[in-house]
Design a protein around this motif. Structure first.
Motif, mmCIF file in Angstrom:
data_model
loop_
_atom_site.group_PDB
_atom_site.id
_atom_site.type_symbol
_atom_site.label_atom_id
_atom_site.label_comp_id
_atom_site.label_asym_id
_atom_site.label_seq_id
_atom_site.Cartn_x
_atom_site.Cartn_y
_atom_site.Cartn_z
ATOM 1 N N VAL A 11 16.019 23.628 9.070
ATOM 2 C CA VAL A 11 15.176 24.336 10.027
ATOM 3 C C VAL A 11 14.024 23.418 10.409
ATOM 4 N N ARG A 12 13.414 23.741 11.541
ATOM 5 C CA ARG A 12 12.261 22.956 11.994
ATOM 6 C C ARG A 12 11.028 23.846 12.087
ATOM 7 N N LEU A 13 9.892 23.224 11.853
ATOM 8 C CA LEU A 13 8.628 23.935 11.993
ATOM 9 C C LEU A 13 8.117 23.707 13.405
ATOM 10 N N ALA A 14 8.065 24.766 14.187
ATOM 11 C CA ALA A 14 7.592 24.654 15.565
ATOM 12 C C ALA A 14 6.114 24.290 15.578
ATOM 13 N N PRO A 15 5.685 23.457 16.541
ATOM 14 C CA PRO A 15 4.278 23.042 16.601
ATOM 15 C C PRO A 15 3.399 24.090 17.279
ATOM 16 N N ARG A 16 3.379 25.286 16.701
ATOM 17 C CA ARG A 16 2.601 26.371 17.273
ATOM 18 C C ARG A 16 1.855 27.105 16.159
ATOM 19 N N PRO A 17 0.714 27.690 16.465
ATOM 20 C CA PRO A 17 -0.005 28.464 15.449
ATOM 21 C C PRO A 17 0.869 29.595 14.911
ATOM 22 N N GLY A 18 0.830 29.789 13.620
ATOM 23 C CA GLY A 18 1.595 30.863 12.999
ATOM 24 C C GLY A 18 3.059 30.570 12.813
ATOM 25 N N ALA A 19 3.490 29.320 13.062
ATOM 26 C CA ALA A 19 4.912 29.000 12.977
ATOM 27 C C ALA A 19 5.460 29.184 11.569
ATOM 28 N N GLY A 20 4.664 28.867 10.565
ATOM 29 C CA GLY A 20 5.131 29.032 9.186
ATOM 30 C C GLY A 20 5.398 30.482 8.848
ATOM 31 N N ALA A 21 4.503 31.364 9.264
ATOM 32 C CA ALA A 21 4.689 32.789 9.000
ATOM 33 C C ALA A 21 5.903 33.321 9.740
ATOM 34 N N LEU A 23 8.543 31.590 10.568
ATOM 35 C CA LEU A 23 9.714 31.062 9.880
ATOM 36 C C LEU A 23 10.056 31.912 8.671
ATOM 37 N N LEU A 24 9.076 32.223 7.856
ATOM 38 C CA LEU A 24 9.333 33.050 6.668
ATOM 39 C C LEU A 24 9.830 34.437 7.066
ATOM 40 N N SER A 25 9.271 35.004 8.130
ATOM 41 C CA SER A 25 9.714 36.307 8.603
ATOM 42 C C SER A 25 11.168 36.267 9.061
ATOM 43 N N THR A 26 11.551 35.169 9.732
ATOM 44 C CA THR A 26 12.936 35.023 10.185
ATOM 45 C C THR A 26 13.884 34.878 9.003
ATOM 46 N N LEU A 27 13.479 34.118 7.998
ATOM 47 C CA LEU A 27 14.312 34.005 6.797
ATOM 48 C C LEU A 27 14.534 35.383 6.176
ATOM 49 N N ASP A 28 13.467 36.166 6.089
ATOM 50 C CA ASP A 28 13.604 37.519 5.531
ATOM 51 C C ASP A 28 14.545 38.370 6.380
ATOM 52 N N GLU A 29 14.362 38.291 7.683
ATOM 53 C CA GLU A 29 15.186 39.072 8.612
ATOM 54 C C GLU A 29 16.670 38.745 8.468
ATOM 55 N N CYS A 30 16.966 37.476 8.223
ATOM 56 C CA CYS A 30 18.356 37.020 8.168
ATOM 57 C C CYS A 30 18.916 37.000 6.750
ATOM 58 N N GLY A 31 18.109 37.342 5.761
ATOM 59 C CA GLY A 31 18.577 37.332 4.387
ATOM 60 C C GLY A 31 18.745 35.941 3.821
ATOM 61 N N LEU A 32 17.952 34.992 4.294
ATOM 62 C CA LEU A 32 18.018 33.620 3.806
ATOM 63 C C LEU A 32 16.981 33.428 2.695
ATOM 64 N N ASP A 33 17.429 32.875 1.589
ATOM 65 C CA ASP A 33 16.563 32.764 0.426
ATOM 66 C C ASP A 33 15.624 31.568 0.484
ATOM 67 N N ARG A 34 16.127 30.427 0.973
ATOM 68 C CA ARG A 34 15.346 29.197 1.006
ATOM 69 C C ARG A 34 15.701 28.415 2.266
ATOM 70 N N ALA A 35 14.888 27.387 2.573
ATOM 71 C CA ALA A 35 15.181 26.529 3.725
ATOM 72 C C ALA A 35 14.558 25.161 3.530
ATOM 73 N N VAL A 36 15.276 24.147 3.980
ATOM 74 C CA VAL A 36 14.750 22.791 4.091
ATOM 75 C C VAL A 36 14.070 22.676 5.454
ATOM 76 N N VAL A 37 12.824 22.198 5.455
ATOM 77 C CA VAL A 37 12.003 22.212 6.664
ATOM 78 C C VAL A 37 11.675 20.792 7.110
ATOM 79 N N CYS A 38 11.973 20.495 8.369
ATOM 80 C CA CYS A 38 11.571 19.250 9.014
ATOM 81 C C CYS A 38 10.617 19.577 10.163
ATOM 82 N N ALA A 39 9.836 18.597 10.547
ATOM 83 C CA ALA A 39 8.905 18.793 11.659
ATOM 84 C C ALA A 39 9.661 18.987 12.965
ATOM 85 N N GLY A 40 9.164 19.872 13.793
ATOM 86 C CA GLY A 40 9.682 20.060 15.141
ATOM 87 C C GLY A 40 8.642 19.629 16.160
#
Length: 253
Positions: A11-21, A23-40
């Motif tokens: 997954v990538r971290l979008a360069p926008r305020p609140g992107a981390g939150a 991302l975590l919300s999307t993981l919860d929504e999709c039932g994903l436990d963990r993610a490897v994060v690269c810069a976007g």
């Protein structure tokens, strides 16, 4: 399949305020436990799409600090990778490698081929720190899957991950090229279902990892690809969880 744990390996971290939150919300929504994060956001998408067709590059540094900040305090749920800029000395990665868990190299963004000495220097640092190396290949001399194979043979102790199911969405040829290279795994985002199915058949489930390329692709789309394959639970467990943990040097739990 829904009861199995899932680690999204890309997954990538979008360069926008609140992107981390988000991302975590999307993981919860999709039932994903963990993610490897690269810069976007290292390159504008319109420019990237033009570069994919016509060539070119940027020399922009990825915001690796933002990735570290987003991953901090998540208890290892978000795993930071360093997005290298080969236009900078490898020392920039060397100095900070201990803060990250892996490396990404993208000729699509920075335009430097995989046979370049600057790439070799980055991979050498990854070898020193035991980092897996995620690579995005292109249909371009010096940046293709065959070039990744050559790089992997030169660095047999490094584990490479070929991103986005190879080049394009139907790259069965990539599977042929990497088949005998035990230190290259395939990450499945973007490819057709037939490629994911062929990867499991030709490489074995132990050499395939699930990834989504969020936020450019919603994880539910990539999860649906594997839902459609109706593969045995033990194969999905390897793809969605076990293989990624071994790449990270962790024992699956």
């Amino acid at each position: 399949m829904s009861t199995q744990p899932v680690l999204d390996f890309h997954v990538r971290l979008a360069p926008r305020p609140g992107a981390g939150a988000r991302l975590l919300s999307t993981l919860d929504e999709c039932g994903l436990d963990r993610a490897v994060v690269c810069a976007g956001g290292t390159i504008d998408l319109d420019r990237l799409s033009r570069q994919l067709v016509l060539g070119g590059h940027v020399e922009t540094d990825a915001d690796n600090d933002a990735v570290l900040a987003a991953c901090a305090g998540t208890g290892g749920r978000l795993v930071p990778f360093f997005f290298a800029n080969p236009h900078r000395p490898a020392q920039a990665y060397q100095d900070r490698a201990g803060e990250f868990r892996g490396l990404e190299i993208s000729p699509a963004v920075h335009g430097i081929g995989l046979a370049d000495a600057r790439v070799a220097a980055l991979v050498g640092v990854a070898a020193e720190f035991g980092h897996p190396v995620y690579v995005v290949c292109l249909d371009r001399p010096g940046a293709g899957v065959a070039d990744l194979v050559t790089l992997a043979r030169q660095h047999p102790t490094v584990r490479f991950v070929l991103g986005h199911s190879g080049i394009g969405n139907i790259d069965l040829y990539a599977l042929t090229l990497i088949r005998d290279e035990a230190n290259i795994l395939l990450e499945t985002s973007g490819g057709y279902t037939c490629v994911a199915e062929a990867a499991v058949s030709r490489l074995g489930a132990q050499r395939v990892v699930f990834g989504s390329e969020y936020p450019l692709q919603h994880p539910t789309v990539e999860l649906a690809k594997f839902q459609a394959l109706r593969m045995p639970a033990e194969q999905w467990r390897q793809i969605a969880w076990d293989n990624a943990h071994r790449l990270l040097g962790e024992e699956p739990r």
